[in-house]
Every structure is written in structure tokens, then in C-alpha cells.
Design a protein around this motif. Structure first.
Motif, PDB file in Angstrom:
ATOM      1  N   GLN A 245       0.836  -1.211  -0.156  1.00  0.00           N
ATOM      2  CA  GLN A 245       0.039  -0.422   0.246  1.00  0.00           C
ATOM      3  C   GLN A 245       0.679   1.352  -0.037  1.00  0.00           C
ATOM      4  O   GLN A 245       0.256   2.154  -0.811  1.00  0.00           O
ATOM      5  CB  GLN A 245      -1.310  -0.214   1.110  1.00  0.00           C
ATOM      6  CG  GLN A 245      -1.804  -1.271   1.378  1.00  0.00           C
ATOM      7  CD  GLN A 245      -3.198  -0.896   2.576  1.00  0.00           C
ATOM      8  OE1 GLN A 245      -2.975  -0.165   3.154  1.00  0.00           O
ATOM      9  NE2 GLN A 245      -3.179  -2.235   2.439  1.00  0.00           N
ATOM     10  N   ALA A 246       1.491   1.024   0.903  1.00  0.00           N
ATOM     11  CA  ALA A 246       3.141   2.320   0.562  1.00  0.00           C
ATOM     12  C   ALA A 246       3.724   2.873  -0.563  1.00  0.00           C
ATOM     13  O   ALA A 246       3.504   3.594  -1.032  1.00  0.00           O
ATOM     14  CB  ALA A 246       3.524   2.593   2.109  1.00  0.00           C
ATOM     15  N   ALA A 247       4.179   1.640  -1.237  1.00  0.00           N
ATOM     16  CA  ALA A 247       4.383   1.819  -2.409  1.00  0.00           C
ATOM     17  C   ALA A 247       3.706   2.877  -3.007  1.00  0.00           C
ATOM     18  O   ALA A 247       4.563   3.483  -4.472  1.00  0.00           O
ATOM     19  CB  ALA A 247       5.382   0.276  -2.970  1.00  0.00           C
ATOM     20  N   ARG A 253       2.256   9.168  -5.384  1.00  0.00           N
ATOM     21  CA  ARG A 253       1.798  10.668  -4.740  1.00  0.00           C
ATOM     22  C   ARG A 253       3.104  11.366  -6.168  1.00  0.00           C
ATOM     23  O   ARG A 253       3.182  12.292  -6.729  1.00  0.00           O
ATOM     24  CB  ARG A 253       2.499  10.828  -3.450  1.00  0.00           C
ATOM     25  CG  ARG A 253       2.801  12.374  -2.652  1.00  0.00           C
ATOM     26  CD  ARG A 253       3.150  12.213  -1.514  1.00  0.00           C
ATOM     27  NE  ARG A 253       2.491  11.158  -0.660  1.00  0.00           N
ATOM     28  CZ  ARG A 253       1.511  11.603  -0.436  1.00  0.00           C
ATOM     29  NH1 ARG A 253       1.300  13.352   0.122  1.00  0.00           N
ATOM     30  NH2 ARG A 253       0.993  10.520   1.259  1.00  0.00           N
ATOM     31  N   ALA A 254       4.090  10.358  -6.470  1.00  0.00           N
ATOM     32  CA  ALA A 254       5.099  10.806  -7.354  1.00  0.00           C
ATOM     33  C   ALA A 254       4.411  11.326  -9.030  1.00  0.00           C
ATOM     34  O   ALA A 254       4.905  12.254  -9.316  1.00  0.00           O
ATOM     35  CB  ALA A 254       6.368   9.668  -7.400  1.00  0.00           C
ATOM     36  N   HIS A 255       3.669  10.690  -8.904  1.00  0.00           N
ATOM     37  CA  HIS A 255       3.356  11.132 -10.442  1.00  0.00           C
ATOM     38  C   HIS A 255       2.407  11.950 -10.208  1.00  0.00           C
ATOM     39  O   HIS A 255       2.659  13.038 -11.225  1.00  0.00           O
ATOM     40  CB  HIS A 255       2.071   9.442 -11.282  1.00  0.00           C
ATOM     41  CG  HIS A 255       0.865   9.957 -12.181  1.00  0.00           C
ATOM     42  ND1 HIS A 255       1.845   9.727 -13.138  1.00  0.00           N
ATOM     43  CD2 HIS A 255      -0.042  10.483 -12.409  1.00  0.00           C
ATOM     44  CE1 HIS A 255       1.103   9.818 -14.649  1.00  0.00           C
ATOM     45  NE2 HIS A 255       0.303  10.123 -13.580  1.00  0.00           N
ATOM     46  N   PHE A 259       3.643  16.030 -12.394  1.00  0.00           N
ATOM     47  CA  PHE A 259       2.510  17.113 -13.093  1.00  0.00           C
ATOM     48  C   PHE A 259       2.544  18.236 -12.915  1.00  0.00           C
ATOM     49  O   PHE A 259       2.847  19.515 -12.663  1.00  0.00           O
ATOM     50  CB  PHE A 259       1.664  16.417 -13.516  1.00  0.00           C
ATOM     51  CG  PHE A 259       0.375  16.642 -14.087  1.00  0.00           C
ATOM     52  CD1 PHE A 259       0.022  16.486 -15.483  1.00  0.00           C
ATOM     53  CD2 PHE A 259       0.006  17.742 -13.885  1.00  0.00           C
ATOM     54  CE1 PHE A 259      -0.629  17.632 -16.082  1.00  0.00           C
ATOM     55  CE2 PHE A 259      -1.567  18.951 -14.258  1.00  0.00           C
ATOM     56  CZ  PHE A 259      -1.626  18.297 -15.835  1.00  0.00           C
ATOM     57  N   VAL A 260       2.335  18.368 -10.987  1.00  0.00           N
ATOM     58  CA  VAL A 260       3.031  19.919 -10.332  1.00  0.00           C
ATOM     59  C   VAL A 260       4.037  20.499 -10.476  1.00  0.00           C
ATOM     60  O   VAL A 260       3.970  21.451 -11.248  1.00  0.00           O
ATOM     61  CB  VAL A 260       2.368  20.019  -9.184  1.00  0.00           C
ATOM     62  CG1 VAL A 260       2.107  21.369  -8.237  1.00  0.00           C
ATOM     63  CG2 VAL A 260       0.563  19.087  -8.765  1.00  0.00           C
ATOM     64  N   ASP A 261       5.391  19.581 -10.532  1.00  0.00           N
ATOM     65  CA  ASP A 261       6.375  20.278 -10.712  1.00  0.00           C
ATOM     66  C   ASP A 261       6.273  21.322 -12.314  1.00  0.00           C
ATOM     67  O   ASP A 261       7.301  21.944 -12.480  1.00  0.00           O
ATOM     68  CB  ASP A 261       7.371  19.515  -9.797  1.00  0.00           C
ATOM     69  CG  ASP A 261       7.225  19.094  -9.158  1.00  0.00           C
ATOM     70  OD1 ASP A 261       6.843  20.338  -8.189  1.00  0.00           O
ATOM     71  OD2 ASP A 261       8.034  17.892  -8.502  1.00  0.00           O
ATOM     72  N   ARG A 262       5.257  20.240 -13.975  1.00  0.00           N
ATOM     73  CA  ARG A 262       5.800  20.054 -14.101  1.00  0.00           C
ATOM     74  C   ARG A 262       4.609  21.336 -15.380  1.00  0.00           C
ATOM     75  O   ARG A 262       5.777  22.704 -15.890  1.00  0.00           O
ATOM     76  CB  ARG A 262       5.412  18.928 -15.650  1.00  0.00           C
ATOM     77  CG  ARG A 262       5.781  18.789 -17.220  1.00  0.00           C
ATOM     78  CD  ARG A 262       5.962  17.969 -17.756  1.00  0.00           C
ATOM     79  NE  ARG A 262       6.082  18.290 -19.281  1.00  0.00           N
ATOM     80  CZ  ARG A 262       6.051  17.150 -20.325  1.00  0.00           C
ATOM     81  NH1 ARG A 262       4.975  15.975 -19.678  1.00  0.00           N
ATOM     82  NH2 ARG A 262       6.196  16.934 -21.440  1.00  0.00           N
ATOM     83  N   ILE A 280      -3.332  15.051  -4.457  1.00  0.00           N
ATOM     84  CA  ILE A 280      -2.015  14.804  -3.235  1.00  0.00           C
ATOM     85  C   ILE A 280      -2.918  14.960  -1.958  1.00  0.00           C
ATOM     86  O   ILE A 280      -2.775  14.389  -0.844  1.00  0.00           O
ATOM     87  CB  ILE A 280      -1.155  15.824  -3.126  1.00  0.00           C
ATOM     88  CG1 ILE A 280      -0.096  14.931  -5.016  1.00  0.00           C
ATOM     89  CG2 ILE A 280       0.884  15.419  -2.663  1.00  0.00           C
ATOM     90  CD1 ILE A 280       0.922  16.256  -5.326  1.00  0.00           C
ATOM     91  N   GLU A 281      -3.014  15.498  -2.286  1.00  0.00           N
ATOM     92  CA  GLU A 281      -3.421  16.255   0.121  1.00  0.00           C
ATOM     93  C   GLU A 281      -4.640  15.120   0.123  1.00  0.00           C
ATOM     94  O   GLU A 281      -4.974  14.466   1.261  1.00  0.00           O
ATOM     95  CB  GLU A 281      -4.385  17.469  -0.039  1.00  0.00           C
ATOM     96  CG  GLU A 281      -3.116  19.042   0.268  1.00  0.00           C
ATOM     97  CD  GLU A 281      -4.059  19.914  -0.098  1.00  0.00           C
ATOM     98  OE1 GLU A 281      -5.244  20.003  -0.053  1.00  0.00           O
ATOM     99  OE2 GLU A 281      -3.780  21.158   0.096  1.00  0.00           O
ATOM    100  N   ARG A 282      -5.854  14.818  -0.555  1.00  0.00           N
ATOM    101  CA  ARG A 282      -6.797  13.104  -0.603  1.00  0.00           C
ATOM    102  C   ARG A 282      -5.919  12.404  -0.554  1.00  0.00           C
ATOM    103  O   ARG A 282      -6.275  11.074   0.580  1.00  0.00           O
ATOM    104  CB  ARG A 282      -7.746  13.119  -1.780  1.00  0.00           C
ATOM    105  CG  ARG A 282      -8.045  14.479  -1.535  1.00  0.00           C
ATOM    106  CD  ARG A 282      -9.380  14.012  -2.069  1.00  0.00           C
ATOM    107  NE  ARG A 282      -9.276  14.178  -3.501  1.00  0.00           N
ATOM    108  CZ  ARG A 282      -9.212  15.286  -4.553  1.00  0.00           C
ATOM    109  NH1 ARG A 282      -9.664  16.137  -4.350  1.00  0.00           N
ATOM    110  NH2 ARG A 282      -8.446  14.886  -6.065  1.00  0.00           N
ATOM    111  N   LEU A 283      -4.752  12.103  -0.740  1.00  0.00           N
ATOM    112  CA  LEU A 283      -4.231  10.211  -0.300  1.00  0.00           C
ATOM    113  C   LEU A 283      -3.234  10.775   1.033  1.00  0.00           C
ATOM    114  O   LEU A 283      -3.495   8.807   1.497  1.00  0.00           O
ATOM    115  CB  LEU A 283      -2.554  10.512  -1.209  1.00  0.00           C
ATOM    116  CG  LEU A 283      -2.660  10.439  -2.916  1.00  0.00           C
ATOM    117  CD1 LEU A 283      -1.475  10.497  -3.243  1.00  0.00           C
ATOM    118  CD2 LEU A 283      -2.954   9.100  -2.591  1.00  0.00           C
TER     119      LEU A 283
END
Length: 630
Positions: A245-247, A253-255, A259-262, A280-283
Motif C-alpha cells: 500500500q505504501a509503495a 504521489r510521485a506521479h 505533473f504539478v512540478d512540470r 495529493i492532499e487527499r492521499l
């Protein structure tokens, strides 16, 4: 039976339990497991009332009896059997009161309660428990002061088992036992009639006794159904699921973050970027996977020597001209893995001392390879450690001069004493950490033979598993004494039985030996039962009858007195009734008739009162008889 609610406890400012909760139903056998230092023994002390929690509550049923083995071993001039019998304070008090009680009702109550607690079989039960823990009939009649601390702790355990408390608390009960007594204890606890909460690192016991496992980890208590192997399997699966689950969460989160960073700086994508940030916050917070740091040991490999490493021919071994073992002949080669079986006191440690070169033979011949190095481990060696030194200082003191500190640290690291632990004062180390230091000391020069006398005491389960793996990877010979069947089964391929004044190969495996011990124990139990029955002869019956007559005599005398008074009253009543039935009475003065009728009414009331008294006394007498008969 036991309810723990939001329990919080600190010791020396360190938090051990933080709002931990647990429910233990009556009759369950529960094992408390966890790494050394997590607070398992402290929790038992909290339940036993020796410590008070900082918060939360521990609830037991009103009147529930809690029993645990005190740290102080019993001593003094009382015999072992007397010490165990005295542990049942209620029985002792009732027997003392029975000698002085005079009230018939109280006498009946005392005997009824003595029956309820099986006082009539107390001595036989105490003797069977002591026998199971390694004390024969002769030893049971000796005073506690004749025995060492370890043996007296067995007596303390026997006392707690004898009282059969409603909640039995056991903290490492096998530490002072040999394999034989450990197997007996396992069998005893499996049929214990009340609730058990046990702390143990003995994997075999944890698989055979508990109906559930409670894991003390991360300041919380988590319950698992089943034995220890089931707990390991379920917990491992839970950790794997949590890691998965963590992975997945990390990948999501990374995906999203990519997108946000790009596109964060692009106006056309600003709305989508904000949407991804909200996703991301909802995660939620990152899933934390806290896995235990693996424990590992690593014994250095010795160079090869020509066989045999040790040859013993017709040797006698002992102390002060008294031979403990005679006519011992054996051979040890580099690939041998030998476990010594036999009850404590039969000479296992004596044999290991001979093989380790710490005891000279009284007769016979022993030959060793000229370059042989022996690593010897025994628990008493912990008393020889300098408590003011660090492990680095202790190991450096026995290594060749000018050994670089890096080498000293590296060797300590083989046994989990790296970095901070290597620099900690030995007096501040736990029992398990001191055992690891002893393992490091015994293997400093890469010995050809490891001789281990109860190496698992104070080691937690993970450390025991690490020891098993290290012994199986070790290139030299191994001789082990252990009460841990798991260790023996996984590391030894030859068994030697030390018994009846000698040491010989045992023809069979550990399961065969267990069956032999259980058959012997059952045979002894049957013999004890037969012996108890045979003691109930005519002399005993006459004595019991005399004691019963003495106990019931006051009641009997009262019943007889009432019966005599009733006979007199009935005689008087019959005489008056006869007069009233005579026709000539009524030709005389009328006051004579009136007087007889008044006397008849008075006697009738006296008869009724006497009969009620007789019924009450007779019921008391029958109850007292029934209680005495039971």
C-alpha cells in the motif's frame, strides 16, 4: 478476566506504553511477545500491582487471585514440600482454624471450603509439581537453603503453580529450567484451568501453550489469534500488505507531484496543477511501515585441523574426589553438532567443562589437537564482566596487544553490539546484550569448537533465530546444552544423554526423547496415585473415623439431649392423655379436668419446640458428616 484500557506508563522518563488497550477473556492462555526492552516484564508488574500506571486502567474481577513468581527465591529451613504447601495461604489458614474452631456451623464451613480447594490432595499435588520441575522425593524433604538460587527459583515457580491463581503471570519461566522440566511445564500449562499471561522467548513453548499472542510494539498492544508461528505468518502478511500500500501511495504521489512540478508555472495548466495538489492532499499522510531491524550473528570461521579435535577414553570426571561421570568415551570432529540431554544435576555442565579444558579428568585419557582453540559460553561468565567498562574495553582487554579499535568494533558488530551499544557501560546493558558480549568474547580467536551452556537465556526470539542461523553457518564443531527444543532441533544432528553417572549416544531424535520423558512422567504420576490409594489402609480409616467422631461429638451430644427430653415429654403427654380418657375423671371436681388440659397444652408446645430443635440440630449434623466424608 483482564481489561486494560488506554494504559500509559513511563519509566525514567521513557515512554513504554501509550494508551494501550487489551482484553483477555477468562480461561485464555496468552503470550506477550516483543523485542527486549519494549516493556513486557513491566506490563506484568503493572498487572500484578507492583507498579502503578501513569494513565488508563487495569481491571480484574472482584476477588480474582493473581499469582506470579517473585524475584526473591525462597530460602530458610522449611523443606521444599513445606514451602510449596505454605504458598496456599488460604489452605494454611483454614487448617489452623480447623484445629481451634468449636462452632459446629463454622466447622462445617471450614471442611466444605477445604473440600472445594482440594486440600485433601494438596501434598500429593505439590509433590507432583516439584517432581515435574526436577525434584525427587529425597530433594523435596530437604530445606530450601540446601539449593542454589536457580533451583530455589524452581521452588518459587512450583509454589505459584500449586496455588492455581485465577490469573497466572509468568515471566520467562523456563530460564531456570532444563529441557526435561521445560517439557513438563509445557504439558502442565496446556491443561491449566484458569487464565495465563506469559512472557517467554522460548519458541517451542509459545507454539504449544498459548491460544493467542499479544504483540507489544510501538507502545501499543495488538492481539493475534493462534500460536507464535501463526502470529509471525499473519504479521508478516500484514507488513507485506502495508508495504505494498505504501509503495502504491508513493507511486501515486510521485506521479501527481511530477505533473504539478512540470506544469505549475504554465497558466494554461494552472487549474489542472491545483487539482493534482488537492489529489495529493487527499492521499493523506504517507503510510509508515515500521519494520524490525533484523538481528544477525556471525561466528568467525577457524582453519581446518586434522580429526579428531578431541578424543575421550574411559574418563571419570568430578569434584573433590567425587566422580560425577564415569567411563565416558567420545570423539569430536570438526563437523559435529552435538546436543547434551539430561536433567540438571546429572553432569552436562561438568562434561562441557572437561571438554573445554576447564576441568581435569580424575581418571582415563583425553587427547586434543595441538592447535585446538575452544570457545566456551556459560551464563555465570556474566558475573566476570567488568560492569564499569564498555564492551570495547572488555573485548580489547583479551585480544592481542595493539589490536586496532576498528577490529574490536568489527568483532562486536558481528553480534549486534555496534556503534552506541559498543560504547555503553556494561552495567547498563540488558541481559540479552550481555549474552551477546559473551558470544563475542568466546569467539574472538575463531575457535574450532563452540561449547554453549544455555546460550539462549535472556536472548529474545529474533536473537535466538539469529543464533540458530549463525551456528548452522559456522565451520567448526558445536556442543550445546539448552532447554530450548527449537535450538536443539535446528542445530544438532547428534544427541548424547547424560544420565545415571555416564554419557552415551542417545538412539533416537528429540521427539523420541520427549516421548520417553512424557511416558516416564505419566508412569510416575500413576505410581504416585497408586501409592496414595494404598496409604488409605484400615489404620488410616480408623484414625479418620476417630477424627470425625471428635469433630461431630458436640453436635451428637446436643441431638441426644434433645431426643432424651422428647422421650420424657412424650411419656408425660401420654400419661395426661390417659387420665383425660378415663370416664371417672369427669365425675369428680371440674378444676381437676381443667388443670390436666392446661398441662397437656403446655407439654404439647414443649414437644413442638423440642422437635424443631431436634430437626435443626440433625440437619447440622448431617451437613457436617457430608462435608467430612468429602
Amino acid at each position: 478476566m483482564l481489561q486494560i484500557t488506554d494504559l500509559t506508563f513511563r519509566i525514567a522518563g521513557r515512554l513504554l506504553l501509550d494508551q494501550a488497550s487489551l482484553t483477555v477473556p477468562a480461561g485464555h492462555r496468552v503470550a506477550l511477545v516483543g523485542r527486549n526492552g519494549t516493556g513486557k516484564s513491566t506490563l506484568l508488574r503493572l498487572i500484578g500491582g507492583e507498579l502503578q500506571p501513569d494513565g488508563g486502567s487495569i481491571t480484574l474481577p472482584a476477588g480474582a487471585r493473581v499469582g506470579w513468581v517473585r524475584q526473591e527465591a525462597p530460602a530458610g529451613t522449611m523443606t521444599l514440600i513445606e514451602t510449596v504447601l505454605a504458598a496456599d495461604t488460604e489452605r494454611t489458614a483454614l487448617l489452623a482454624e480447623a484445629d481451634t474452631a468449636t462452632d459446629p456451623t463454622r466447622i462445617a464451613e471450614i471442611h466444605a471450603r477445604l473440600t472445594d480447594i482440594q486440600a485433601h490432595s494438596a501434598e500429593a499435588r505439590a509433590a507432583r509439581i516439584l517432581s515435574g520441575l526436577g525434584f525427587d522425593a529425597a530433594a523435596q524433604a530437604r530445606p530450601c537453603s540446601d539449593f542454589s538460587g536457580g533451583w530455589r527459583m524452581r521452588v518459587a515457580l512450583a509454589g505459584v503453580l500449586f496455588t492455581q491463581p485465577d490469573l497466572l503471570l509468568l515471566d520467562e519461566p523456563t530460564n531456570h529450567l532444563d529441557l526435561e522440566a521445560t517439557l513438563w511445564l509445557e504439558d502442565y500449562l496446556k491443561s491449566y484451568p484458569h487464565t495465563i499471561l506469559i512472557v517467554s522467548h522460548d519458541r517451542e513453548l509459545l507454539n504449544k501453550v498459548p491460544t493467542s499472542i499479544v504483540h507489544l510494539d510501538q507502545l501499543k498492544l495488538t492481539a493475534y489469534s493462534g500460536n507464535y508461528d501463526t502470529f509471525v505468518r499473519v504479521r508478516t502478511q500484514r507488513l507485506e500488505n502495508l508495504k505494498s500500500q505504501a509503495a502504491k501511495q508513493d507511486a501515486q504521489r510521485a506521479h501527481l507531484q511530477a505533473f504539478v512540478d512540470r506544469f505549475r508555472s504554465k497558466a494554461s495548466k494552472a487549474t489542472q496543477a491545483q487539482s493534482k495538489l488537492k489529489a495529493i492532499e487527499r492521499l493523506g499522510p504517507r503510510i509508515q511501515v515500521i519494520d524490525d531491524t533484523p538481528v544477525s550473528f556471525n561466528f568467525p570461521s577457524p582453519e581446518e585441523l586434522a580429526p579428531p579435535l578431541i578424543a575421550v577414553d574411559d574418563v571419570s570426571i568430578g569434584y573433590d574426589d567425587r566422580a560425577v561421570l564415569r567411563k565416558v568415551s567420545l570423539r569430536i570432529d570438526a563437523d559435529d553438532r552435538i546436543a547434551l540431554l539430561g536433567a540438571n544435576g546429572n553432569g552436562k555442565s561438568t562434561l562441557v567443562k572437561l571438554l573445554a579444558g576447564r576441568l581435569a579428568p580424575m581418571a582415563g585419557e583425553i587427547r586434543r589437537s595441538g592447535k585446538l582453540r575452544v570457545g566456551y559460553f556459560a551464563q555465570h561468565q556474566a558475573d566476570e564482566l567488568n560492569l564499569d567498562w564498555t564492551p570495547i574495553q572488555q573485548l580489547a582487554a583479551v585480544m592481542p596487544p595493539n589490536t586496532h579499535e576498528t577490529s574490536v568494533r568489527g568483532h562486536l558488530g558481528r553480534f549486534g553490539l555496534a556503534q552506541q551499544k559498543a560504547e555503553t557501560r556494561i552495567g547498563a546493558l540488558s541481559g540479552g546484550e550481555k549474552a551477546k558480549l559473551l558470544l563475542a568474547l568466546m569467539t574472538r580467536d575463531a575457535p574450532h569448537i563452540l561449547m554453549l551452556d544455555e546460550p539462549t537465556n535472556h536472548l529474545d526470539i529474533d536473537s535466538r533465530e539469529a543464533l540458530v542461523e549463525a551456528l548452522n553457518d559456522y565451520a567448526g564443531a558445536v556442543i550445546v546444552i539448552s532447554h530450548d527444543p527449537h535450538l536443539i532441533e535446528l542445530t544438532a544432528d547428534r544427541l548424547w544423554l547424560v544420565n545415571d553417572g555416564t554419557a552415551k549416544p542417545f538412539d533416537g531424535d528429540l521427539e523420541d526423547y520427549k516421548r520417553l520423558l512424557l511416558e516416564k512422567a505419566r508412569a510416575e504420576a500413576r505410581a504416585d496415585k497408586d501409592a496414595d490409594s494404598s496409604k488409605t489402609n484400615r489404620k488410616d480409616e480408623r484414625r479418620a473415623a476417630a477424627e470425625l467422631r471428635a469433630q461431630l461429638a458436640p453436635l451428637r451430644r446436643k441431638v441426644e439431649a434433645v431426643e432424651k427430653r422428647l422421650t420424657q415429654l412424650h411419656t408425660k403427654k401420654a400419661a395426661i392423655e390417659a387420665k383425660l380418657a378415663d370416664p371417672t375423671l369427669y365425675t369428680g371436681p371440674s378444676d381437676r379436668v381443667s388443670a390436666l388440659q392446661i398441662d397437656l397444652g403446655t407439654i404439647g408446645r414443649d414437644v413442638e419446640a423440642a422437635e424443631m430443635e431436634w430437626l435443626d440440630l440433625s440437619e447440622q449434623l448431617e451437613q457436617a458428616k457430608a462435608a467430612a466424608a468429602l
